[in-house]
Design a protein around this motif. Structure first.
Motif, mmCIF file in Angstrom:
data_model
loop_
_atom_site.group_PDB
_atom_site.id
_atom_site.type_symbol
_atom_site.label_atom_id
_atom_site.label_comp_id
_atom_site.label_asym_id
_atom_site.label_seq_id
_atom_site.Cartn_x
_atom_site.Cartn_y
_atom_site.Cartn_z
ATOM 1 N N VAL A 109 72.536 30.263 30.864
ATOM 2 C CA VAL A 109 72.066 28.921 31.201
ATOM 3 C C VAL A 109 72.285 28.017 29.994
ATOM 4 C CG1 VAL A 109 70.126 27.543 32.026
ATOM 5 C CG2 VAL A 109 70.320 29.936 32.713
ATOM 6 N N TYR A 110 72.689 26.774 30.266
ATOM 7 C CA TYR A 110 73.044 25.807 29.227
ATOM 8 C C TYR A 110 72.339 24.487 29.508
ATOM 9 C CZ TYR A 110 76.948 29.131 28.980
ATOM 10 O OH TYR A 110 77.708 30.278 28.923
ATOM 11 N N THR A 111 71.878 23.823 28.460
ATOM 12 C CA THR A 111 71.256 22.510 28.594
ATOM 13 C C THR A 111 72.298 21.425 28.350
ATOM 14 O OG1 THR A 111 70.529 22.692 26.285
ATOM 15 C CG2 THR A 111 68.933 23.237 27.998
ATOM 16 N N GLY A 112 72.357 20.455 29.254
ATOM 17 C CA GLY A 112 73.341 19.387 29.152
ATOM 18 C C GLY A 112 72.965 18.356 28.113
ATOM 19 N N HIS A 113 73.956 17.844 27.410
ATOM 20 C CA HIS A 113 73.735 16.785 26.442
ATOM 21 C C HIS A 113 73.367 15.459 27.109
ATOM 22 C CE1 HIS A 113 75.847 18.676 22.694
ATOM 23 N NE2 HIS A 113 75.151 19.569 23.390
ATOM 24 N N GLN A 151 98.310 14.625 32.438
ATOM 25 C CA GLN A 151 97.389 13.563 32.850
ATOM 26 C C GLN A 151 97.843 12.824 34.104
ATOM 27 O OE1 GLN A 151 97.586 11.581 29.124
ATOM 28 N NE2 GLN A 151 96.269 13.067 28.083
ATOM 29 N N THR A 152 99.114 12.927 34.431
ATOM 30 C CA THR A 152 99.642 12.224 35.610
ATOM 31 C C THR A 152 100.158 13.199 36.671
ATOM 32 O OG1 THR A 152 101.831 12.025 34.550
ATOM 33 C CG2 THR A 152 100.266 10.210 34.218
ATOM 34 N N TRP A 153 99.613 14.386 36.684
ATOM 35 C CA TRP A 153 100.064 15.428 37.607
ATOM 36 C C TRP A 153 99.894 14.983 39.057
ATOM 37 C CZ3 TRP A 153 102.289 19.749 35.555
ATOM 38 C CH2 TRP A 153 102.635 20.776 36.440
ATOM 39 N N PRO A 154 100.898 15.189 39.904
ATOM 40 C CA PRO A 154 100.778 14.790 41.308
ATOM 41 C C PRO A 154 99.574 15.455 41.980
ATOM 42 C CG PRO A 154 103.058 15.315 40.777
ATOM 43 C CD PRO A 154 102.237 15.734 39.592
ATOM 44 N N GLY A 155 98.785 14.652 42.671
ATOM 45 C CA GLY A 155 97.621 15.181 43.377
ATOM 46 C C GLY A 155 96.363 15.270 42.543
ATOM 47 N N LEU A 156 96.436 14.892 41.262
ATOM 48 C CA LEU A 156 95.249 14.919 40.410
ATOM 49 C C LEU A 156 94.307 13.800 40.832
ATOM 50 C CD1 LEU A 156 93.836 16.143 37.931
ATOM 51 C CD2 LEU A 156 95.104 14.520 36.514
ATOM 52 N N LYS A 157 93.109 14.149 41.275
ATOM 53 C CA LYS A 157 92.164 13.169 41.823
ATOM 54 C C LYS A 157 91.233 12.606 40.754
ATOM 55 C CE LYS A 157 88.794 12.702 45.586
ATOM 56 N NZ LYS A 157 88.149 13.428 46.714
ATOM 57 N N GLY A 158 90.774 13.447 39.846
ATOM 58 C CA GLY A 158 89.852 12.979 38.816
ATOM 59 C C GLY A 158 89.337 14.122 37.979
ATOM 60 N N SER A 159 88.594 13.779 36.932
ATOM 61 C CA SER A 159 88.053 14.801 36.048
ATOM 62 C C SER A 159 86.771 14.295 35.405
ATOM 63 C CB SER A 159 89.069 15.171 34.962
ATOM 64 O OG SER A 159 89.321 14.056 34.118
ATOM 65 N N THR A 160 85.924 15.239 35.021
ATOM 66 C CA THR A 160 84.714 14.930 34.269
ATOM 67 C C THR A 160 84.646 15.857 33.059
ATOM 68 O OG1 THR A 160 83.362 16.461 35.567
ATOM 69 C CG2 THR A 160 83.454 14.175 36.304
ATOM 70 N N VAL A 161 84.029 15.364 31.993
ATOM 71 C CA VAL A 161 83.844 16.141 30.767
ATOM 72 C C VAL A 161 82.364 16.129 30.426
ATOM 73 C CG1 VAL A 161 84.431 16.360 28.327
ATOM 74 C CG2 VAL A 161 86.144 15.522 29.949
ATOM 75 N N SER A 162 81.768 17.315 30.256
ATOM 76 C CA SER A 162 80.341 17.422 29.966
ATOM 77 C C SER A 162 80.129 18.399 28.821
ATOM 78 C CB SER A 162 79.572 17.906 31.197
ATOM 79 O OG SER A 162 79.837 17.100 32.329
ATOM 80 N N ARG A 163 79.174 18.076 27.960
ATOM 81 C CA ARG A 163 78.859 18.938 26.816
ATOM 82 C C ARG A 163 77.507 19.629 27.028
ATOM 83 N NH1 ARG A 163 81.780 14.761 24.438
ATOM 84 N NH2 ARG A 163 79.937 13.392 24.516
ATOM 85 N N TYR A 164 77.436 20.885 26.584
ATOM 86 C CA TYR A 164 76.245 21.700 26.781
ATOM 87 C C TYR A 164 75.949 22.547 25.535
ATOM 88 C CZ TYR A 164 76.881 20.789 31.801
ATOM 89 O OH TYR A 164 77.027 20.192 33.027
ATOM 90 N N ASP A 165 74.683 22.967 25.448
ATOM 91 C CA ASP A 165 74.253 23.954 24.463
ATOM 92 C C ASP A 165 73.851 25.227 25.193
ATOM 93 O OD1 ASP A 165 74.547 22.200 22.310
ATOM 94 O OD2 ASP A 165 72.505 21.424 22.546
ATOM 95 N N HIS A 166 74.252 26.374 24.650
ATOM 96 C CA HIS A 166 73.838 27.655 25.221
ATOM 97 C C HIS A 166 72.338 27.828 24.967
ATOM 98 C CE1 HIS A 166 73.438 32.151 25.236
ATOM 99 N NE2 HIS A 166 74.184 31.989 26.308
ATOM 100 N N ALA A 167 71.563 27.978 26.049
ATOM 101 C CA ALA A 167 70.110 28.014 25.920
ATOM 102 C C ALA A 167 69.491 29.376 26.253
ATOM 103 C CB ALA A 167 69.491 26.951 26.840
ATOM 104 N N LEU A 168 70.140 30.145 27.116
ATOM 105 C CA LEU A 168 69.547 31.403 27.562
ATOM 106 C C LEU A 168 70.632 32.342 28.055
ATOM 107 C CD1 LEU A 168 67.013 33.094 28.431
ATOM 108 C CD2 LEU A 168 67.162 31.909 30.641
ATOM 109 N N GLY A 169 70.609 33.557 27.570
ATOM 110 C CA GLY A 169 71.482 34.603 28.086
ATOM 111 C C GLY A 169 70.644 35.747 28.613
ATOM 112 N N LEU A 170 70.965 36.250 29.798
ATOM 113 C CA LEU A 170 70.268 37.373 30.413
ATOM 114 C C LEU A 170 71.296 38.446 30.770
ATOM 115 C CD1 LEU A 170 67.949 35.304 32.763
ATOM 116 C CD2 LEU A 170 67.234 36.518 30.700
ATOM 117 N N ILE A 171 71.001 39.671 30.354
ATOM 118 C CA ILE A 171 71.909 40.787 30.585
ATOM 119 C C ILE A 171 71.094 42.045 30.929
ATOM 120 C CG2 ILE A 171 73.773 39.911 29.115
ATOM 121 C CD1 ILE A 171 72.751 41.734 26.892
ATOM 122 N N PRO A 172 71.733 43.029 31.543
ATOM 123 C CA PRO A 172 71.008 44.285 31.784
ATOM 124 C C PRO A 172 70.783 45.034 30.476
ATOM 125 C CG PRO A 172 73.315 44.513 32.421
ATOM 126 C CD PRO A 172 73.102 43.062 32.061
ATOM 127 N N GLY A 173 69.656 45.714 30.393
ATOM 128 C CA GLY A 173 69.399 46.459 29.157
ATOM 129 C C GLY A 173 68.244 47.424 29.287
#
Length: 233
Positions: free
Chosen positions: A58-62, A211-233
């Protein structure tokens, strides 16, 4: 048994047959923290739900509002079995602790290829998610676009030193590409965006093709911090 880990996930693990990415909107930094803690407590009080789940992060968004979830499943069938038997009780407990969570989208992907150096031991200080959407499903276009990005990155005349890795995933519906990119810090990513050129990368013909690829509709860029990792143990 379920245990926490501070280690970042390995997105190129060959056992991962079905990586999933989803986003929740929780609204404020305080609710981000409360939701992360509720997820950790909810999962830790229960046994690890399935051999088919390799890890959940899980990551928290900036943006101070969202959470990103990344789960590593061996197969879609393993996830569907989890949904039938274990998911709802976890959702109910988290929603009781933090009411009003908006679950925006669950994306099913397949890992396509990664760019990283085996000798690079830097720990990511920021995760950047680049979400690309195309006009309609076309798996060949997905793969071709990623290959064009990799070509541009490998030929980049002024690579930014703050970039650590890039992990490209193709949505199973054929319409999206998700790049999970590891950076030294958020500032390193911001500095790279501020350099000459349109986004990450110099003003080269290879980047213009991306950036001008045929059929490219749009893009978003988001930054996050790693907040929680869960694994079997």
């Amino acid at each position: 048994m379920t245990r926490r880990t501070d280690a970042h996930p390995d997105l190129a693990r060959p056992e991962i047959g079905a990586p999933f990415f989803s986003t929740w909107r929780v609204g404020t930094p305080l609710r981000q923290r409360r939701a992360v803690e509720a997820i950790g407590v909810t999962w830790e009080r229960r046994p690890w739900p399935a051999d088919g789940l390799l890890g959940y992060h899980v990551y928290t968004g900036h943006d101070a509002s969202t959470l990103l979830h990344y789960s590593q499943w061996r197969s879609d069938a393993a996830y569907e079995a989890f949904v039938k038997t274990h998911r709802q009780e976890r959702v109910d407990e988290i929603d009781t602790a933090v009411p009003g969570i908006e679950r925006l989208r669950l994306g099913r992907y397949r890992h396509h290829r990664s760019l990283s150096r085996p000798d690079d031991t830097r720990v990511p200080g920021c995760i950047v998610i680049v979400d690309i959407e195309f006009e309609g499903p076309d798996p060949d276009r997905q793969r071709a676009w990623v290959d064009a990005v990799v070509e541009a990155l490998e030929a980049e005349p002024n690579p930014h030193p703050g970039g650590i890795s890039a992990h490209f995933h193709l949505s199973t519906d054929g319409t999206r590409v998700l790049n999970y990119a590891e950076w030294e810090s958020a500032q390193a990513h911001l500095d790279a965006l501020a350099a000459p050129g349109d986004g990450i990368g110099s003003a080269t013909a290879l980047w213009e093709r991306v950036q001008t690829w045929p059929g490219l509709k749009g893009s978003t860029v988001s930054r996050y911090d790693h907040a929680l990792g869960l694994i079997p143990g």
